[in-house]
Design a protein around this motif. Structure first.
Motif, mmCIF file in Angstrom:
data_model
loop_
_atom_site.group_PDB
_atom_site.id
_atom_site.type_symbol
_atom_site.label_atom_id
_atom_site.label_comp_id
_atom_site.label_asym_id
_atom_site.label_seq_id
_atom_site.Cartn_x
_atom_site.Cartn_y
_atom_site.Cartn_z
ATOM 1 N N MET A 47 82.366 33.127 -7.707
ATOM 2 C CA MET A 47 83.792 33.123 -7.003
ATOM 3 C C MET A 47 83.857 33.202 -5.579
ATOM 4 O O MET A 47 84.953 32.728 -5.180
ATOM 5 C CB MET A 47 84.840 34.024 -7.944
ATOM 6 C CG MET A 47 85.002 33.800 -9.302
ATOM 7 S SD MET A 47 85.594 32.102 -9.620
ATOM 8 C CE MET A 47 87.284 32.212 -8.965
ATOM 9 N N ARG A 48 83.153 33.953 -5.093
ATOM 10 C CA ARG A 48 82.999 34.386 -3.714
ATOM 11 C C ARG A 48 82.338 33.021 -3.064
ATOM 12 O O ARG A 48 82.822 32.707 -1.709
ATOM 13 C CB ARG A 48 82.142 35.317 -3.202
ATOM 14 C CG ARG A 48 82.706 36.773 -3.663
ATOM 15 C CD ARG A 48 82.166 37.935 -2.985
ATOM 16 N NE ARG A 48 80.809 38.139 -3.310
ATOM 17 C CZ ARG A 48 80.610 38.869 -4.291
ATOM 18 N NH1 ARG A 48 81.300 39.718 -4.924
ATOM 19 N NH2 ARG A 48 79.330 39.146 -4.736
ATOM 20 N N ARG A 49 81.485 32.340 -3.708
ATOM 21 C CA ARG A 49 80.792 30.967 -3.066
ATOM 22 C C ARG A 49 81.878 30.025 -2.530
ATOM 23 O O ARG A 49 81.754 29.665 -1.160
ATOM 24 C CB ARG A 49 79.912 30.443 -3.925
ATOM 25 C CG ARG A 49 78.327 31.281 -4.008
ATOM 26 C CD ARG A 49 77.610 30.401 -4.747
ATOM 27 N NE ARG A 49 77.706 30.151 -6.020
ATOM 28 C CZ ARG A 49 77.094 30.938 -7.097
ATOM 29 N NH1 ARG A 49 76.253 31.855 -6.708
ATOM 30 N NH2 ARG A 49 77.424 30.809 -8.367
ATOM 31 N N PRO A 50 82.968 29.484 -3.314
ATOM 32 C CA PRO A 50 84.032 28.511 -2.701
ATOM 33 C C PRO A 50 84.535 29.085 -1.468
ATOM 34 O O PRO A 50 84.703 28.578 -0.671
ATOM 35 C CB PRO A 50 84.688 28.281 -4.018
ATOM 36 C CG PRO A 50 83.979 28.833 -5.025
ATOM 37 C CD PRO A 50 83.000 29.963 -4.593
ATOM 38 N N ASN A 51 84.864 30.423 -1.539
ATOM 39 C CA ASN A 51 85.420 30.878 -0.518
ATOM 40 C C ASN A 51 84.702 31.051 0.740
ATOM 41 O O ASN A 51 85.228 30.730 1.898
ATOM 42 C CB ASN A 51 86.019 32.402 -0.803
ATOM 43 C CG ASN A 51 87.345 32.457 -1.748
ATOM 44 O OD1 ASN A 51 87.928 31.481 -2.051
ATOM 45 N ND2 ASN A 51 87.396 33.532 -2.649
ATOM 46 N N ALA A 109 85.377 29.081 4.287
ATOM 47 C CA ALA A 109 85.592 29.797 5.531
ATOM 48 C C ALA A 109 84.356 28.983 6.600
ATOM 49 O O ALA A 109 84.678 28.895 7.688
ATOM 50 C CB ALA A 109 85.183 31.254 5.382
ATOM 51 N N LYS A 110 83.181 28.777 6.256
ATOM 52 C CA LYS A 110 82.455 28.065 6.818
ATOM 53 C C LYS A 110 82.958 26.708 7.570
ATOM 54 O O LYS A 110 82.646 26.408 8.617
ATOM 55 C CB LYS A 110 81.016 27.757 6.364
ATOM 56 C CG LYS A 110 79.808 28.968 6.079
ATOM 57 C CD LYS A 110 78.727 28.676 5.373
ATOM 58 C CE LYS A 110 77.693 29.008 5.892
ATOM 59 N NZ LYS A 110 76.369 28.752 5.237
ATOM 60 N N LEU A 111 83.504 26.065 6.694
ATOM 61 C CA LEU A 111 84.140 24.564 7.148
ATOM 62 C C LEU A 111 85.259 24.998 7.857
ATOM 63 O O LEU A 111 85.455 23.966 8.983
ATOM 64 C CB LEU A 111 84.789 24.152 5.848
ATOM 65 C CG LEU A 111 85.217 22.546 5.836
ATOM 66 C CD1 LEU A 111 84.318 21.723 6.603
ATOM 67 C CD2 LEU A 111 85.744 22.086 4.479
ATOM 68 N N ALA A 112 85.999 25.732 7.818
ATOM 69 C CA ALA A 112 87.084 26.323 8.698
ATOM 70 C C ALA A 112 86.715 26.483 10.293
ATOM 71 O O ALA A 112 87.285 26.395 11.221
ATOM 72 C CB ALA A 112 88.068 27.292 8.122
ATOM 73 N N GLY A 138 83.848 25.220 11.372
ATOM 74 C CA GLY A 138 83.172 24.388 11.891
ATOM 75 C C GLY A 138 81.665 24.422 11.620
ATOM 76 O O GLY A 138 80.864 23.453 12.376
ATOM 77 N N ASP A 139 81.231 25.327 10.956
ATOM 78 C CA ASP A 139 79.810 25.495 10.614
ATOM 79 C C ASP A 139 79.492 24.555 9.601
ATOM 80 O O ASP A 139 79.202 24.743 8.262
ATOM 81 C CB ASP A 139 79.844 26.884 10.225
ATOM 82 C CG ASP A 139 78.193 27.460 9.809
ATOM 83 O OD1 ASP A 139 77.351 26.473 10.126
ATOM 84 O OD2 ASP A 139 78.099 28.487 9.346
ATOM 85 N N VAL A 140 79.356 23.323 9.858
ATOM 86 C CA VAL A 140 78.777 22.225 8.985
ATOM 87 C C VAL A 140 77.465 21.578 9.299
ATOM 88 O O VAL A 140 76.953 21.691 10.503
ATOM 89 C CB VAL A 140 79.741 21.191 8.868
ATOM 90 C CG1 VAL A 140 81.140 21.808 8.455
ATOM 91 C CG2 VAL A 140 80.081 20.728 10.373
ATOM 92 N N GLU A 141 76.820 20.909 8.639
ATOM 93 C CA GLU A 141 75.533 20.124 8.683
ATOM 94 C C GLU A 141 75.909 18.743 9.140
ATOM 95 O O GLU A 141 76.667 18.089 8.394
ATOM 96 C CB GLU A 141 74.644 20.305 7.352
ATOM 97 C CG GLU A 141 74.193 21.634 7.113
ATOM 98 C CD GLU A 141 73.311 22.310 8.104
ATOM 99 O OE1 GLU A 141 72.546 21.485 8.741
ATOM 100 O OE2 GLU A 141 73.203 23.589 8.162
ATOM 101 N N ALA A 142 75.138 18.145 10.018
ATOM 102 C CA ALA A 142 75.221 16.818 10.190
ATOM 103 C C ALA A 142 74.573 15.975 9.185
ATOM 104 O O ALA A 142 73.799 16.368 8.724
ATOM 105 C CB ALA A 142 74.769 16.580 11.621
ATOM 106 N N ARG A 143 75.313 14.932 8.966
ATOM 107 C CA ARG A 143 74.608 13.765 8.032
ATOM 108 C C ARG A 143 73.260 13.659 8.330
ATOM 109 O O ARG A 143 72.569 13.423 7.278
ATOM 110 C CB ARG A 143 75.715 12.678 8.167
ATOM 111 C CG ARG A 143 75.109 11.499 7.065
ATOM 112 C CD ARG A 143 75.218 11.716 5.565
ATOM 113 N NE ARG A 143 74.763 11.030 4.747
ATOM 114 C CZ ARG A 143 75.075 10.663 3.525
ATOM 115 N NH1 ARG A 143 76.390 11.122 3.309
ATOM 116 N NH2 ARG A 143 74.485 9.720 2.796
ATOM 117 N N ASP A 144 72.825 13.284 9.390
ATOM 118 C CA ASP A 144 71.633 13.159 9.677
ATOM 119 C C ASP A 144 70.617 14.124 9.393
ATOM 120 O O ASP A 144 69.319 14.011 8.765
ATOM 121 C CB ASP A 144 71.005 13.060 11.265
ATOM 122 C CG ASP A 144 71.747 11.630 11.521
ATOM 123 O OD1 ASP A 144 72.248 10.629 10.598
ATOM 124 O OD2 ASP A 144 72.109 11.306 12.702
#
Length: 97
Positions: free
Chosen positions: A65-69, A73-76, A78-84
């Motif tokens: 249940m903590r994983r989606p949260n 939070a990472k997405l909010a 801006g902690d995301v991986e580039a498509r490449d």
């Protein structure tokens, strides 16, 4: 999946049990048996029951249940991986693009 419900007195449910089981399994319909007008039992397709069990297990697992949260939070932030970068990681592991 369309879920419909059939509510029958226990005597009627017992008399038509084979038909109810076939209908529940084929149409993912829930069958309710009543005793003295009160719901007493549910007839549910095995696949639907197993799906409900899996859902309960996920909700009971605090880590799951903590994983989606954490992901939200990472997405909010801006902690995301580039498509490449994702494509390169898939290629390194021999996974399809």
């Amino acid at each position: 999946m369309l879920l419909t419900m059939t509510t029958l007195p226990l005597t009627a449910a017992t008399a038509h049990l084979s038909m109810l089981i076939a209908r529940v399994g084929r149409q993912h319909e829930r069958g309710y048996a009543t005793v003295h007008g009160q719901p007493s039992a549910v007839l549910l397709a095995t696949e639907d029951f197993e799906s409900l069990q899996e859902t309960v297990e996920i909700f009971a697992d605090a880590r799951a249940m903590r994983r989606p949260n954490a992901s939200e939070a990472k997405l909010a932030r801006g902690d995301v991986e580039a498509r490449d970068d994702l494509d390169a990681a898939r290629a390194r592991h021999g996974l399809p693009q």
